[in-house]
Scaffold this active site. Sequence first.
Site, PDB file in Angstrom:
ATOM      1  N   GLY A   1       0.796  -1.228   0.000  1.00 34.89           N
ATOM      2  CA  GLY A   1       0.000   0.000   0.000  1.00 34.89           C
ATOM      3  C   GLY A   1       0.828   1.276   0.000  1.00 34.89           C
ATOM      4  O   GLY A   1       1.793   1.421  -0.749  1.00 34.89           O
ATOM      5  N   ILE A   2       0.422   2.193   0.860  1.00 32.86           N
ATOM      6  CA  ILE A   2       1.090   3.493   0.901  1.00 32.86           C
ATOM      7  C   ILE A   2       2.558   3.329   1.292  1.00 32.86           C
ATOM      8  O   ILE A   2       3.439   4.003   0.746  1.00 32.86           O
ATOM      9  CB  ILE A   2       0.349   4.430   1.888  1.00 32.86           C
ATOM     10  CG1 ILE A   2      -1.038   4.778   1.315  1.00 32.86           C
ATOM     11  CG2 ILE A   2       1.151   5.699   2.138  1.00 32.86           C
ATOM     12  CD1 ILE A   2      -1.914   5.615   2.253  1.00 32.86           C
TER      13      ILE A   2
ATOM     14  N   ASP B   1       8.721  -6.490  14.844  1.00 31.24           N
ATOM     15  CA  ASP B   1       7.428  -6.096  15.383  1.00 31.24           C
ATOM     16  C   ASP B   1       7.685  -4.857  16.234  1.00 31.24           C
ATOM     17  O   ASP B   1       8.329  -4.944  17.286  1.00 31.24           O
ATOM     18  CB  ASP B   1       6.844  -7.242  16.226  1.00 31.24           C
ATOM     19  CG  ASP B   1       5.485  -6.882  16.793  1.00 31.24           C
ATOM     20  OD1 ASP B   1       5.129  -5.671  16.749  1.00 31.24           O
ATOM     21  OD2 ASP B   1       4.785  -7.776  17.285  1.00 31.24           O
TER      22      ASP B   1
ATOM     23  N   ASN C   1       5.198   4.945   8.992  1.00 28.73           N
ATOM     24  CA  ASN C   1       4.013   4.708   8.177  1.00 28.73           C
ATOM     25  C   ASN C   1       3.154   3.577   8.725  1.00 28.73           C
ATOM     26  O   ASN C   1       1.939   3.569   8.517  1.00 28.73           O
ATOM     27  CB  ASN C   1       4.449   4.383   6.743  1.00 28.73           C
ATOM     28  CG  ASN C   1       3.330   3.755   5.935  1.00 28.73           C
ATOM     29  OD1 ASN C   1       2.379   4.433   5.583  1.00 28.73           O
ATOM     30  ND2 ASN C   1       3.425   2.459   5.687  1.00 28.73           N
TER      31      ASN C   1
ATOM     32  N   LYS D   1     -14.632  -0.097  15.431  1.00 25.76           N
ATOM     33  CA  LYS D   1     -15.824  -0.462  16.225  1.00 25.76           C
ATOM     34  C   LYS D   1     -16.299   0.830  16.879  1.00 25.76           C
ATOM     35  O   LYS D   1     -15.478   1.685  17.224  1.00 25.76           O
ATOM     36  CB  LYS D   1     -15.447  -1.455  17.350  1.00 25.76           C
ATOM     37  CG  LYS D   1     -15.333  -2.912  16.909  1.00 25.76           C
ATOM     38  CD  LYS D   1     -16.703  -3.581  16.879  1.00 25.76           C
ATOM     39  CE  LYS D   1     -16.601  -5.063  16.579  1.00 25.76           C
ATOM     40  NZ  LYS D   1     -16.574  -5.375  15.134  1.00 25.76           N
TER      41      LYS D   1
ATOM     42  N   TYR E   1      -8.568   4.766  16.372  1.00 24.10           N
ATOM     43  CA  TYR E   1      -7.707   5.177  15.252  1.00 24.10           C
ATOM     44  C   TYR E   1      -7.514   6.698  15.240  1.00 24.10           C
ATOM     45  O   TYR E   1      -6.391   7.206  15.157  1.00 24.10           O
ATOM     46  CB  TYR E   1      -8.339   4.704  13.942  1.00 24.10           C
ATOM     47  CG  TYR E   1      -7.533   5.003  12.711  1.00 24.10           C
ATOM     48  CD1 TYR E   1      -6.417   4.228  12.379  1.00 24.10           C
ATOM     49  CD2 TYR E   1      -7.880   6.059  11.869  1.00 24.10           C
ATOM     50  CE1 TYR E   1      -5.688   4.497  11.235  1.00 24.10           C
ATOM     51  CE2 TYR E   1      -7.154   6.338  10.729  1.00 24.10           C
ATOM     52  CZ  TYR E   1      -6.055   5.552  10.416  1.00 24.10           C
ATOM     53  OH  TYR E   1      -5.334   5.829   9.296  1.00 24.10           O
TER      54      TYR E   1
END
Lengths: 471, 428
Positions: free
Chosen positions: A242-243, A285, A312, A319, A377
Amino acid sequence: MSDLYTQLVNNPIGKLVASNVGLPQPVKLDRWSPYASVVDGQALFGAAPGGRLLTAIAKVLAMVEVSTSTSLRTDLREACAAADLDAAVFNPEAPGEQRFKALVYDASGIKSSEQLAELRAFFGPSIRRVQPSGRVLVVGTPPENAGSPKEAAAQRALEGFVRSLGKELRYGATAQLVYVAPGAEDDITSTLRFLLAPKSAYVSGQVLRVTPAPDTPENPGALDWDLPLAGKVALVTGASRGIGAAIATVLARDGAHVVGLDVPALGDDLRDLMDELDGSAFELDITDVDAGEQLVTHLTAAHGGVDVVVHNAGITRDKTLGRMSADQWDLVIGINLTAEERLNDALLEAGTLRKGGRIVCVSSMNGIAGAAGQTNYATSKAGVIGMVEAMAPVVAKQGHTINAVAPGFIETAMTAAMPIGPREAGRRMNSVSQGGLPVDVAEAIAFFAKPVSGGLNGNVLRVCGQSLLGA
Amino acid sequence: MTQKLRRAAIVGGNRIPFARSNSTYAEASNQDMLAAALEGLVSRYGLEGERLGEVVAGAVLKHSRDRDLTRETVLGSRLSPETPAYDVQQACGTGLEAAILVANKVALGQIDVGIAGGVDTTSDAPISVNDDLRRILIDLNRQKTNAGRLRTLAGVRPGQLVPDFPRNAEPRTGLSMGEHQAITAARWGITRAAQDELTAASHTNLAAAYDRGFMNDLMQPYLGQERDQNLRPDSTVEKLAKLKPVFGGPDGTMTAGNSTPLSDGASTVLIASEEWAKEKGLPVLAYLSHAETAAVDYVGGDEGLLMAPAYAVPRMLARAGLTLEELDLYELHEAFAAQVLTTLAAWEDPVFAREKLGLDAAVGTVDRTKLNVNGGSLAAGHPFAATGGRIVASLAKELHARGGGKGLISVCAAGGQGVVAILESEGV
């Protein structure tokens, strides 16, 4: 990631229907290709009387070799002559067929609300001469640096003007405001180049602040603008897809040795991309307690340090708050914000980030606007903005910069999987009526990553096509 | 060999009024008009029977029979037939170039006195046969037998009988001078209003010059014409604003009012050493002290066709050690109002100075009250080669009348050329 609507309205019948029904009419935006000219067309350069940035702007225009016109006003012409810019003449009172790819205006001479009339005088006759994917740049003085409350008000007023222009402009043209602090006149080159070039295709209605850089180059024209990151090591987290993959690709294009970082589960994708980019893969990680230590050890041993760090890596666990588990909350905050803080601390403390280091964080439009189902988020991404703003003066002491890019609706595998309603709304609810591409985010990050971007610190740049959300 | 330079003095001038094309002078030839202007000069300065050093003149549009137009004119005049003459041609710069040539010979001591002049008719224009027909006629002349001649003549087609009219167009671009200037005017953002204002001033100034008798000893009537036919003393910006554009398309700014019309006319100037003038008891109005020519690349380069004077003047000023502002009067030939205005704009522009002239600062600003004070070509008309002589004589007289000073002459010409000069006067 096909945008079927954009394809439809760009065929002759679709165009006719869309224009008659009043539907949005997205156009194919100009995008950068290596070794192309910065401005593919002519520029019109203007200024409010008494501006302090005329010569600095003229120098950039001369450097990017754009064919420029100005009115026959002595201050403008003298600035052009001093910058060795062979500017032609444009007189709005004498009819002509001239069209412009860029309008560049020094508004720093505006010291009161009455003088804001200068804006209308310049842009009134010229705004309709802007070509598709054209650029409107207004350059001013940061209100906090103004000499009087009236000047501060007038300079702050520029934001409303530019944001409105961004919404009035059509056919993929964009408008931006650049506040240049006193003493930073010679640090505007990379900012003006980025905003003038197709590299800023999906950036509109934005405000950037340029402050004096610790390492202003003597002669920016002599730099290698095609390989600005040659000899630099750039770390990109979440680089496999992706980005993140787009960021790694653009930084490699700009000459950097990219160290791609991702979780071991995505190791295959990561290694394939890094092989392609002649970079290095590093599986880690970042939520590990000793992730910072591991990273410092690896970067020091394998590369002798790092020059550019792009945070990034990020996840969503959407939720509504009442239904959100503690794990969902913790994971998002942990990866999107806490890990970045820890990695920064480790890299800064160990001195792994070499002098003139560039940290660029990926925030999000939703971190500014908020979004239902994304309390975790949006909290993390707003926190990233807070981190960037708070860390800017701290890293500046060591000669580094830290900035954030906040993407809006970007066409990725993630947005392709969205339901059609929210997806179409996200695509169209912005000034260019379309989603951005991963490369648009990557170009903004590459702009902050440049060694010559030392005048940019603590900025949050939205790459959202001037989305209505959070604006 | 060392040589002392002398000052070349402008003693006086004479011209006939200028007429619009196909009007009063429709039947007059170049030689008729030049002869009239020359005869008037001979009478005014008592040159009957004098053997002069040289007479230099020219015409832009010239018949092939006028090969030695000037010498033929001299032979028909009351000057001594032992006066030599030659023709020059440098488009609209012809008249001024002729004056420079005579002045240079005077300065070098090669001649003591000479006459410079110029003439043009657009009414009695040299129409030539079509090039195809010309080749056939030459071939016909070459044939030795009647059969051969018939064969050649049989090759003539109707289309070949159409004659070639002289065109006011640049051979290398196909654009007329006005179309070229329209491009330059747009590039410099010259407005219609500014052009009309300059045009109105030209008419007002020329009318005032007539009214105060300034033209009396610069001109003689010819074929019933006593004043320049194109002059509109009542011309105003409002009236000029009503005219339709003729160059630059429907949005153009150039009209028949702010462009010079095609004209007919002739002018002469008497140039001599100071000693000669003193001996004859004639006044010295001014001296031709500096001159320069320039040319620009309007074909492959991106400079305007009529921009050469903008280059020539700064070069001449540098050589003369003068600034633009040190001059007291400015005579910029008004081929088009836009030509004058682009030239003035270029001189005021620091970018033009740096990028085109290699100068650190703008050339300077012309005080409009000192510009074309007795009118210009927009009012008087512009018989191409006659314009230089008109300007030299009237500027010399004006400087002299003002008690001295320095005056600039700037003339643009076809082919991307420019001829410029400085006159200096010590006054009465």
